[in-house]
Structures are given as structure tokens and as C-alpha cells.
Write a protein that holds these residues in place. Structure first.
Motif, PDB file in Angstrom:
ATOM      1  N   ALA A 126      11.708 -13.359  37.768  1.00 56.76           N
ATOM      2  CA  ALA A 126      12.880 -13.990  38.388  1.00 56.76           C
ATOM      3  C   ALA A 126      12.771 -14.079  39.900  1.00 56.76           C
ATOM      4  O   ALA A 126      13.601 -14.732  40.547  1.00 56.76           O
ATOM      5  N   ASN A 177      10.919 -15.795  41.587  1.00 51.46           N
ATOM      6  CA  ASN A 177      10.660 -17.161  42.045  1.00 51.46           C
ATOM      7  C   ASN A 177      11.932 -17.929  42.354  1.00 51.46           C
ATOM      8  O   ASN A 177      11.875 -19.066  42.825  1.00 51.46           O
ATOM      9  N   CYS A 178      13.103 -17.326  42.116  1.00 54.37           N
ATOM     10  CA  CYS A 178      14.357 -17.986  42.501  1.00 54.37           C
ATOM     11  C   CYS A 178      14.606 -17.880  44.000  1.00 54.37           C
ATOM     12  O   CYS A 178      15.497 -18.549  44.522  1.00 54.37           O
ATOM     13  N   CYS A 179      13.835 -17.053  44.692  1.00 54.49           N
ATOM     14  CA  CYS A 179      13.922 -17.000  46.162  1.00 54.49           C
ATOM     15  C   CYS A 179      13.379 -18.325  46.701  1.00 54.49           C
ATOM     16  O   CYS A 179      12.268 -18.733  46.347  1.00 54.49           O
ATOM     17  N   LYS A 188      20.132 -12.829  40.398  1.00 50.25           N
ATOM     18  CA  LYS A 188      20.064 -13.875  39.374  1.00 50.25           C
ATOM     19  C   LYS A 188      20.268 -13.290  37.984  1.00 50.25           C
ATOM     20  O   LYS A 188      20.947 -13.891  37.131  1.00 50.25           O
ATOM     21  N   ASP A 236      23.084 -14.536  35.461  1.00 50.10           N
ATOM     22  CA  ASP A 236      22.738 -14.974  34.108  1.00 50.10           C
ATOM     23  C   ASP A 236      23.452 -14.141  33.045  1.00 50.10           C
ATOM     24  O   ASP A 236      23.700 -14.619  31.925  1.00 50.10           O
ATOM     25  N   LEU A 294      20.976 -19.400  45.248  1.00 48.38           N
ATOM     26  CA  LEU A 294      21.267 -19.489  43.814  1.00 48.38           C
ATOM     27  C   LEU A 294      22.301 -20.560  43.504  1.00 48.38           C
ATOM     28  O   LEU A 294      22.685 -20.731  42.330  1.00 48.38           O
TER      29      LEU A 294
END
Length: 719
Positions: A44, A46-48, A65, A69, A104
């Protein structure tokens, strides 16, 4: 109604979770902490939005995240601008809530982000928490009770830590969460009761994935003491032995003060500092800890980690370090003044100073008026960078490297006194001077350092500012200093205004390079002038010469430059980006830059109404996306992009030095924001390894994007 409030397991969690837990639980909320970091957390990350933040910020994104979720109603992310009256917190902790919300794509109401700002808005943290309580449906009385409960739990956790428990052990003792594993890491480890190891670092590094269980591994060899196990008062007393040490970032001051206390009291015989790759504050405190450990002959190990750090290599380094012999002094000297500014010298004063753009012309003017010799500041060159890099900490920001190299060069040329600006704030800049003094004296360079800080607020800062001026000007009378400052300011203003005209002319001149020739002659004349009247006359002549250059009828691409001020103004560092953009063979580009030395001085020292109004407009534009100051020009960078979109710019380029904390916060907001605004945006991270060819290729590709976009929008021709 009971709300599910998520707390990401990172950053502030490791410092204030007991408070947050007590506060939110008392309000009736269900507190949901994200799971321990695992493979899903790593995935997760890679959401940065960008790859520039330290691993702890990337993990924080991942934990946030996972909570989103999982369907929590809110995220609780406190904005820790300043938790003590004398200092600030790391810009990334300050900007965490804004980065998460923008990165996000969350709505503002999804993030509960009460601000602590004891330095600038003391006591308002209580009001901000009551506002959070109200959003969760609680009245003032229950809100006050929740604050008291939070404070009580925080105090209880700190008391437990002083008994020798790590933070995970404290949290398990208080809340029954995250039972510590009794894992054996080295079956062959021999525990030595005489081995006492200090292990320092942010708990969100030590006790998370990137830390690779460093504390538990070292506990197999001897007793381990961490920063949370050292009384806060001891930490404050020790860090206060540094010049302006009480103004260091709050949590870094705790780490550094704990290290000083453990070393100087002879409690430990080994010291390990674990820092995250790209951690800005850690790159400052590492040098002070290393110096103190060397002075007391205590083995010191610096471990820099990120998400790519291999466990095997780290373990090998730890095992080799454990085998290092120790030579602990019985009565180590505390040497309280080891990093203070040395006393005045008797030899003739010869001033040297690093530069920023053409700012050294103004400084030399002031000193000449006061009859003080100044060694000319050399332009930044490859050798300058090599000298600075030889001494600088590995992950310090690029401006410190270049200015460190310049100081070394002026010392080689005969300077015996260095003038450097100070000012402890949110970014590292205020610590440059002391760090540079420490590093240069390691190679036996002998000089005196004068730190000139802002005179504002006058009542508090004027005496030290006046004293610094006396030392730098050889006790020149105040009227003479004022005259020098007046002339220096006008030279600086003339140079900045002329450069603004130059940037426009480059886009329209019929013969490329004509404006630059006029500019070079103008700079030479300004350097030599000795009066304000002559400065004005030279500037008028420059305007006339520039106006006489023929122009072509064209509508150039308009590109705005934003970012960290030194990188924006220092042409060697930014690889002459303004000249490069304006000299493309088949393109006409008008480069616009609002940042300048005069603009900074007018805003921060003179407080000129025009600059204040512009600044307030920029901050207002940034507010929906970043509503707190993160230091440097981070917040302004966000506001400038918003205004650039409104004003119809073709694109924006952000310049930031590698590891620059405020601009990294801005960058992580600007990447998603620029898409939302439909404004082409390019963020360029610069260090001494930046490849010119690759740099120019990226710029040319960006300009092609702007040109194609202009054509698609069916705007008038620009070729």
C-alpha cells in the motif's frame, strides 16, 4: 452515535497514542489502529504520490489507506506544528494531515486534524481539541474531560517508559495491544551485563518495519537504553548546552538530549543512531552525536534505513559493531560550551560568507561602507561542491553542501571570520551555521563564526542582532552600518528588478542573447557603484538599453518557477534553468519567478504592505490544500500553483534540493493537485549528482507537453 476513528500506526502514533486513545475513548469513539506493518502495508506504500518522503511517511500513507479501506468514519491525524514554546516539529509531521488528505483524495471532514502550535498560538490546542469533540457529538464538558483523560494516559505512558520499557512494551502494558514477540534473533549471542548500548532514533523508525528489530536484536548482547527511557528534563538540560539548542525540533531535541545525557554521564559504552533515509532533522543531529561520542571515545554506529534496506547487511553491521572494543572514560568532561560561538579574535578582521545568487554583492557593500575587508565570495563550482560533500552528512540538503564548500574556499583565500545567517525554524536552514562550524573545525580550519539572526521581534531579538552587527562590522557606529545597509538594499533591489526585466526580454528579443549581454554589463557596473543615486542611474540606463533591443511579435509559453529559495536563486545549483528555458531554438518561453532576495527582505524584515498583501493572497490560495506553515516556502509553493492555474500559466516547475522537507510536503500535495487543476507540473529534485543531460531532456519534454497543450486549446500561435 459512536464513530469509528482510525489512527494510522506511524509518526505521531509513536509519540502521542496514549493521549489520542484516552481522548477519543472518553468521547465514546471506537479507536481503530491500523495493523502492524506487513506485506500488505508495504504494497500500500505506492499510494504515496511521490518517492521523495522518508520511509516513515510512505508507511504512514499506507497505514492511513488501510484504515480508509476498512471503512473508518474519520482519520485522527494531529497537526504537530509546535508542542513546546521554543521550537517546532519536523515539517513532515506538520504536513502529514494535509499530505494524507490530498494524496488519498479525502474530503476535509474525513480527517480530524487538531493543531498544536505552542510557539505561535499557545494554548489553542485545547480549543482545537474541543472542536474535534464537537464534531464527534460531544459537548464542552465531555470534551474537557476527554482532554484530561488523554493527558493522564500520556503521563502514565511516559512514567512506564522511564522504568526501562520501550514504547511497544508501554502500549502493551497499558492497552494489551501488540504483545512483544520473544523471538531469538542470534542463537549464538552472548549477553554481557557490562554492555550498555544506547539506541537512538525516532520510535516510528525503531519499532516499525524499516527498523528490523534493532532494539530487540541488541538486547541479546547487553542492556539497551532508548530515548524514551531518559527523563525529559535531563534531555532538555543537555540539549540546552548547544547554542540555541532549546530551539531544535522538539522530538529531535529529545533524541539528541538523551544521547548527550547517556554519553556525558558515562551510562553507556556504545551508541547506535538509526535514521530513516532522507530524514532531514536526523541529518543534523547525527553530526553532534558523532562528535560527542568521538570526544568521549565511545563507539558510534549510524544506521540509515529505508524500505529497501536488506536485513542481512544490517545484521552484519550490528554484529561487527558489538565486537568493537570500548574505552569508556571514568569521568567524562561535559564541555558544556563545545558548540558555542567562540570568543572574538585579535587579528585584523577579514570577513568571508557563502552566497545565494547575487546576494553577496549587497553584503560586500555593507562591509565596504564600514571599512571592513571582505574576501570575495567565489561562485559555486564543481570544486565547491566536492569540498562541501567531503565533510557534509550524507543526506543533508544540497544548499548546506554548497555553502559549506564556499566557506572552505573563502577560508583558503584568507578569511578569518565567517558571517552566516541563522534563525531556527521548521526547516534545517537555521542549523547550517553551527553544523558548518563543527564540520570545518574537524579538518583543523581555524576561524570565528558570527551568526546573524532576524531582528524580529524587535524587543526580543534586537540586542543579539545588534551585537552580531557590531562583531561583523568591527564595531562600526550604527549610522554607518545603516548607511551601508541602505546602499546594499538598493543594489540588491536594482539587481532583482533588472533580472525580472531580463527574464521577460529573453522571451521577445529578436536576436537571442542580446539581453544577457546587457545584463552582464549591468551587474559589473552595480558592483562598483558607491551611492544610491548612482545605482538608480545605472538601473535606468539598463532599462533603456534593454528597451532598445528589437522584439518580435509573439505569444510565448509562460512558465512559473517555484520552490526552495536557494535552489531557485543559485544558478549553478539549478543548472541555469532560467537561461536554458529561454534559449530553446524553436520555442519562446517567458520564465516568471516571484522569489527573490528583495522580495524576502521586503516581506520578512521591512514588512512592506505590498509584499504582505501578495503573501496573504498566496497563503489564502494554499489554505484549502495546506493550511499550515511547514517551513521554507512549502506552503507558498502550493499557493503559487493554485494562483498560476487561475492566471493562465502554461506550466509550473518546482525546484527543490534532495531531502528538502518543506518542499517534499508541498510536492506530495502538488502532484495530485496539479491534475485536479489541469495544470502541467514538473517537480525537479536536485543534488550534486543531478545529470545535466537527463535534466535538460526532462525540461525539453515538459516544454513539448506545454506546446502541444497550447495547440490543443486552439490558442494563438506561439512559434
Amino acid at each position: 452515535m459512536s464513530y469509528r476513528v482510525g489512527i494510522p500506526r506511524g509518526l505521531a502514533y509513536y509519540y502521542l497514542f496514549p493521549f489520542m486513545k484516552g481522548f477519543l475513548s472518553t468521547l465514546g469513539a471506537e479507536v481503530v489502529v491500523s495493523p502492524l506493518s506487513d506485506a500488505l502495508t508495504v504494497e500500500a506504500m505506492n499510494c504515496c504520490p511521490t518517492d521523495e518522503p522518508c520511509v516513515s511517511v510512505k508507511l504512514y500513507f499506507a497505514h492511513a489507506k488501510r484504515l480508509v479501506d476498512a471503512g473508518v468514519d474519520y482519520l485522527f491525524i494531529p497537526v504537530l506544528s509546535s508542542v513546546e514554546k521554543d521550537n517546532y516539529c519536523c515539517p513532515k509531521i506538520i504536513g502529514a494531515a494535509a499530505m494524507i488528505r490530498n494524496g488519498l483524495g479525502l474530503q476535509e471532514e474525513q480527517v480530524l486534524a487538531p493543531e498544536w502550535n505552542e510557539r505561535e498560538k499557545p494554548g489553542t490546542w485545547r480549543h482545537n481539541l474541543l472542536a474535534v469533540a464537537s464534531r464527534l457529538g460531544a459537548g464542552r464538558e465531555l470534551g474537557e474531560a476527554a482532554i484530561r483523560a488523554g493527558l493522564a494516559e500520556q503521563a502514565a505512558s511516559e512514567k512506564l517508559a522511564l522504568e526501562g520499557l520501550t514504547l511497544p512494551e508501554v502500549y502493551h502494558r497499558l492497552y494489551g495491544i501488540d504483545k512483544p514477540r520473544r523471538q531469538r534473533f542470534d542463537p549464538g549471542a552472548q549477553y554481557d551485563g557490562q554492555q550498555v548500548i544506547g539506541v537512538l532514533g525516532h520510535p516510528y523508525v525503531l519499532y516499525d518495519l524499516a527498523g528490523h528489530h534493532v532494539v530487540d536484536r541488541l538486547r541479546e548482547y547487553g542492556q539497551v537504553i532508548t530515548a524514551e527511557m531518559v527523563p525529559g528534563e535531563d534531555c532538555r538540560q543537555e540539549v540546552a548546552t548547544l547554542y540555541e539548542g532549546t530551539r531544535m525540533w522538539a522530538y529531535e531535541a529529545r533524541i539528541l538530549g538523551a544521547g548527550f545525557s547517556l554519553l556525558r554521564k558515562g551510562i553507556i559504552n556504545k551508541l547506535v543512531l538509526v535514521e530513516a533515509f532522507e530524514c532531514g532533522p536526523a541529518s543534523v543531529i547525527e553530526s553532534f552525536l558523532e562528535e560527542e561520542a568521538a570526544k568521549l571515545v565511545i563507539p558510534f554506529l549510524l544506521l540509515t534505513v529505508d524500505e529497501h534496506t536488506g536485513e542481512a547487511g544490517l545484521v552484519t553491521r550490528l554484529e561487527a559493531f558489538i565486537d568493537t572494543s570500548t574505552n569508556l572514560k571514568n569521568n567524562p568532561s561535559k564541555d558544556k560550551d563545545s558548540f558555542c560561538i567562540p570568543a572574538a579574535r585579535s587579528e585584523k578582521l577579514k570577513i568571508g560568507a557563502p552566497g545565494m545568487g547575487l546576494l553577496d554583492i549587497a553584503l560586500e557593500t555593507v562591509l565596504n561602507e564600514c571599512k571592513v575587508e571582505m574576501v570575495p565570495t567565489p561562485p559555486v563550482t564543481k570544486r565547491t561542491v566536492e569540498l562541501g560533500k567531503e565533510l557534509a552528512p550524507e543526506f543533508i540538503c544540497y544548499p548546506l553542501v554548497t555553502t559549506l564548500g564556499q566557506i572552505w574556499e573563502v577560508l583558503e583565500q584568507g578569511a578569518n571570520t565567517i558571517v552566516m545567517v541563522g534563525g531556527k525554524g521548521r526547516c534545517r536552514f537555521g542549523w547550517y551555521a553551527q553544523l558548518q562550524e563543527l564540520l570545518l573545525k574537524r579538518v583543523d580550519l581555524d576561524f570565528r563564526l558570527i551568526i546573524i539572526d532576524s531582528p524580529l521581534p524587535w524587543r526580543e531579538r534586537w540586542p543579539s542582532f545588534r551585537q552580531a552587527l557590531r562583531e561583523a562590522t568591527n564595531n562600526a557606529p550604527l549610522w554607518l552600518i545603516a548607511r551601508g545597509l541602505y546602499l546594499g538594499y538598493h543594489k540588491m533591489a536594482a539587481l532583482d528588478q533588472a533580472e525580472k526585466l531580463l527574464r521577460r526580454k529573453r522571451a521577445y528579443e529578436s536576436r537571442r542573447g542580446a539581453a544577457d549581454k546587457v545584463w552582464r554589463d549591468f551587474v559589473k557596473r552595480i558592483k562598483k557603484t558607491a551611492s544610491v543615486r548612482e545605482t538608480a542611474r545605472i538601473f535606468k540606463t539598463f532599462q533603456e538599453e534593454l528597451a532598445a533591443i528589437p522584439e518580435i511579435a509573439i505569444r510565448p509559453l509562460r512558465v512559473k518557477i517555484i520552490g526552495e529559495i536557494y535552489t531557485v536563486l543559485e544558478s549553478f545549483v539549478n543548472q541555469e534553468i532560467e537561461r536554458f528555458l529561454a534559449s530553446r531554438p524553436e520555442l519562446r518561453v517567458e520564465v516568471v519567478r516571484d522569489l527573490s532576495a528583495t522580495q524576502w527582505f521586503d516581506l520578512n524584515v521591512l514588512r512592506r504592505r505590498r509584499e504582505v498583501n501578495i503573501y496573504e493572497a498566496v497563503i489564502a490560495a494554499a489554505a484549502p490544500y495546506l493550511n499550515v506553515c511547514v517551513g521554507g516556502h512549502g506552503q507558498e509553493s502550493v499557493g503559487e500553483v493554485v494562483l498560476a492555474a487561475r492566471e493562465g500559466y502554461d506550466g509550473v516547475i518546482q525546484l527543490l534540493p534532495f531531502t528538502c522537507m518543506p518542499e517534499i510536503v508541498a510536492q506530495n500535495i502538488l502532484v495530485p493537485l496539479s491534475e485536479k487543476l489541469d495544470l502541467p507540473f514538473l517537480s525537479l529534485v536536485i543534488n550534486e549528482k543531478t545529470d545535466t543531460v537527463g535534466w535538460e531532456t526532462r525540461l525539453e519534454a515538459f516544454l513539448e507537453v506545454l506546446a502541444e497543450r497550447r495547440e490543443k486549446l486552439a490558442l494563438p500561435a506561439w512559434r
